[in-house]
Design a protein around this motif. Structure first.
Motif, PDB file in Angstrom:
ATOM      1  N   ARG A  79      23.806   2.832   0.732  1.00 42.92           N
ATOM      2  CA  ARG A  79      24.832   2.044   0.043  1.00 42.92           C
ATOM      3  C   ARG A  79      26.219   3.078  -0.504  1.00 42.92           C
ATOM      4  N   ALA A  80      26.006   4.357  -0.331  1.00 40.84           N
ATOM      5  CA  ALA A  80      26.886   5.138  -1.072  1.00 40.84           C
ATOM      6  C   ALA A  80      28.274   4.984  -0.009  1.00 40.84           C
ATOM      7  N   GLU A  81      29.465   4.845  -0.920  1.00 43.86           N
ATOM      8  CA  GLU A  81      30.693   5.008   0.000  1.00 43.86           C
ATOM      9  C   GLU A  81      31.490   5.983  -0.770  1.00 43.86           C
ATOM     10  N   ILE A  82      31.993   6.760   0.519  1.00 43.87           N
ATOM     11  CA  ILE A  82      32.785   8.042   0.072  1.00 43.87           C
ATOM     12  C   ILE A  82      34.161   7.504  -0.612  1.00 43.87           C
ATOM     13  N   SER A  83      34.496   7.862  -1.799  1.00 41.50           N
ATOM     14  CA  SER A  83      35.692   7.503  -2.251  1.00 41.50           C
ATOM     15  C   SER A  83      36.884   8.685  -2.406  1.00 41.50           C
ATOM     16  N   GLU A  84      36.482   9.715  -2.694  1.00 42.77           N
ATOM     17  CA  GLU A  84      37.058  11.019  -2.568  1.00 42.77           C
ATOM     18  C   GLU A  84      36.463  12.332  -2.117  1.00 42.77           C
ATOM     19  N   ALA A  85      37.372  12.987  -1.130  1.00 43.65           N
ATOM     20  CA  ALA A  85      36.610  14.333  -0.847  1.00 43.65           C
ATOM     21  C   ALA A  85      37.759  15.374  -0.699  1.00 43.65           C
ATOM     22  N   PHE A  86      37.895  16.210  -1.764  1.00 38.31           N
ATOM     23  CA  PHE A  86      38.976  17.389  -1.736  1.00 38.31           C
ATOM     24  C   PHE A  86      38.302  18.772  -2.293  1.00 38.31           C
ATOM     25  N   LEU A  87      39.143  19.528  -1.675  1.00 33.05           N
ATOM     26  CA  LEU A  87      38.896  21.100  -2.020  1.00 33.05           C
ATOM     27  C   LEU A  87      39.422  21.345  -3.365  1.00 33.05           C
ATOM     28  N   VAL A  88      38.804  22.335  -4.114  1.00 35.73           N
ATOM     29  CA  VAL A  88      39.627  23.141  -5.193  1.00 35.73           C
ATOM     30  C   VAL A  88      39.183  24.436  -5.496  1.00 35.73           C
ATOM     31  N   HIS A  89      39.844  25.373  -5.964  1.00 35.38           N
ATOM     32  CA  HIS A  89      39.643  26.867  -6.167  1.00 35.38           C
ATOM     33  C   HIS A  89      39.744  26.965  -7.596  1.00 35.38           C
ATOM     34  N   ARG A 220      33.059  12.529  -4.220  1.00 38.27           N
ATOM     35  CA  ARG A 220      32.841  11.216  -4.989  1.00 38.27           C
ATOM     36  C   ARG A 220      32.689  10.146  -4.379  1.00 38.27           C
ATOM     37  N   TYR A 221      31.565   9.383  -4.689  1.00 43.23           N
ATOM     38  CA  TYR A 221      31.015   8.192  -3.976  1.00 43.23           C
ATOM     39  C   TYR A 221      30.783   6.827  -5.051  1.00 43.23           C
ATOM     40  N   LEU A 222      30.752   5.830  -4.689  1.00 44.79           N
ATOM     41  CA  LEU A 222      30.521   4.474  -4.937  1.00 44.79           C
ATOM     42  C   LEU A 222      29.080   3.994  -4.854  1.00 44.79           C
ATOM     43  N   TYR A 223      28.089   3.421  -5.864  1.00 43.89           N
ATOM     44  CA  TYR A 223      27.010   3.076  -5.483  1.00 43.89           C
ATOM     45  C   TYR A 223      26.776   1.991  -6.203  1.00 43.89           C
ATOM     46  N   ARG A 224      26.578   0.635  -5.770  1.00 40.42           N
ATOM     47  CA  ARG A 224      26.598  -0.690  -6.479  1.00 40.42           C
ATOM     48  C   ARG A 224      27.748  -0.723  -7.646  1.00 40.42           C
ATOM     49  N   GLY A 225      28.969  -0.342  -7.252  1.00 42.62           N
ATOM     50  CA  GLY A 225      30.061  -0.548  -8.226  1.00 42.62           C
ATOM     51  C   GLY A 225      30.143   0.793  -8.991  1.00 42.62           C
ATOM     52  N   GLN A 229      29.311  11.803  -8.463  1.00 36.53           N
ATOM     53  CA  GLN A 229      30.185  12.891  -8.107  1.00 36.53           C
ATOM     54  C   GLN A 229      29.200  13.923  -7.794  1.00 36.53           C
ATOM     55  N   VAL A 230      29.507  14.535  -6.552  1.00 34.56           N
ATOM     56  CA  VAL A 230      28.754  15.808  -6.136  1.00 34.56           C
ATOM     57  C   VAL A 230      29.792  17.172  -5.979  1.00 34.56           C
ATOM     58  N   VAL A 231      29.307  18.224  -6.187  1.00 43.59           N
ATOM     59  CA  VAL A 231      30.444  19.486  -6.114  1.00 43.59           C
ATOM     60  C   VAL A 231      29.350  20.410  -5.125  1.00 43.59           C
TER      61      VAL A 231
END
Length: 344
Positions: A79-89, A220-225, A229-231
């Motif tokens: 059910r997870a929907e990826i909303s953002e994926a970006f790289l940071v230093h 970042r992902y959405l699950y049932r609204g 976040q996972v790093v």
């Protein structure tokens, strides 16, 4: 003298990047106009850890995390929907040195009637390292990392800004070095711990400070609204920090199981022990069993109470609780330790 400025120095007041013309000792911040003296070789050296994990690899690490263990809801990956994926230093203050410690006192040997304390001298000599985040990135949940086995490359501002978002450090190097020294002393002192310590000497030799920019993927992902976040570690692809929805059945099982097993250990086992003998040593074991049973019941309740959301830290900060919720959590080992002190 070249008029080309060198980038990489940070204003101690506002945190902005200050250009330093070659050979110039006095510089002015273009943002807050604070004047600073360039300290040359005594300044903080900057490094960067190379990025070796691509976006698809980071997404695969996320998928593996969402299927890890029974505490996470079983349908999260589906059910997870990826909303953002970006790289940071992220910048980290890092320090290295050599710790030396001597301790004089007494060590406990034997037990019961044969317990005694004998004079002891302990020494320790070890390479020590320390790091902590150099800016406010609490939203990412990463307070420290491991630099073991990570190559440190020269800092390249253009390269980092081209690949992702770059945070600038805040705070002073002096304060970071003082925190590192304190951490070094506490760690090396723990290596020479005695039952009774009369004198303790610690020394930190050759302590040096650096600023290391570490790459991490923020997914970042959405699950049932609901947003989670996972790093991901940008060097080895491991999860540094993550949140996921909890498994309702697992929470219920932990509550029921913890209460049932805890009640058995706290009530039935001590009753059986006391009925077998009235010896003082047996009574002490019964008290330990009682404390362990209470700890199991509390642990089961905590799993149910806080299991609605699973939170994972690969590296926990020294002053934070294991759950990341703050406050003092009851631990079975702490209970047993206190009971043993009471018996002694």
């Amino acid at each position: 003298m070249s008029e080309k400025g060198l980038l990489g120095l940070t204003c101690p007041r506002c945190g902005g990047t200050v250009p330093v013309p070659e050979g110039q000792a006095l510089v002015i911040c273009p943002f807050c106009e604070m004047r600073s003296v360039v300290s040359g070789e005594r300044g903080v050296r900057r490094y960067q850890v190379p990025l070796r994990v691509k976006r698809e690899q980071a997404l695969e690490s996320l998928r593996q995390f969402l299927t890890r263990g029974v505490a996470i809801a079983r349908d999260t990956l589906r059910r997870a929907e990826i909303s953002e994926a970006f790289l940071v230093h992220i910048p980290f203050w890092a320090a290295w040195g050599q710790g030396v410690a001597w301790a004089f006192g007494q060590e406990r040997v034997g037990s019961g009637e044969n317990k005694r304390y004998v004079p002891r001298e302990k020494r320790a000599l070890s390479e020590v390292s320390w790091n902590e985040v150099a800016c406010d990135v609490g939203e990412f949940g990463v307070r420290r990392i491991s630099l073991e086995g990570r190559p440190l490359e020269p800092f390249n501002s253009d390269q980092l800004h081209y690949s992702g978002m770059v945070f600038e450090p805040v705070g002073s190097p002096e304060r970071a070095l003082e925190s590192a020294r304190k951490s070094f002393e506490e760690w090396v002192a723990s290596r020479v711990k005695l039952s009774r310590t009369s004198q303790l000497f610690t020394r930190i030799l050759g302590a040096r400070l650096g600023l290391v920019y570490y790459p991490v993927w923020v997914l970042r992902y959405l699950y049932r609204g609901r947003a989670f976040q996972v790093v991901i570690d940008g060097f080895d692809g491991q999860v540094l920090y993550g949140k996921a929805p909890g498994n309702v059945l697992y929470r219920a099982a932990m509550l029921v199981g913890g209460m049932a097993v805890g009640a058995f250990v706290a009530v039935d086992v001590p009753a059986l022990i006391v009925s077998l003998s009235d010896d003082s040593d047996i009574l002490g074991i019964a008290l330990i069993s009682l404390a362990a049973g209470i700890g199991l019941m509390v642990a089961g309740w905590q799993k149910f109470r806080y299991g609605e959301q699973v939170e994972y830290h690969r590296y926990k900060a020294n002053q934070e609780s294991a759950s990341g919720l703050g406050g003092d959590l009851l631990d079975v080992k702490d209970i047993v330790r206190e009971v043993q002190r009471f018996i002694e």
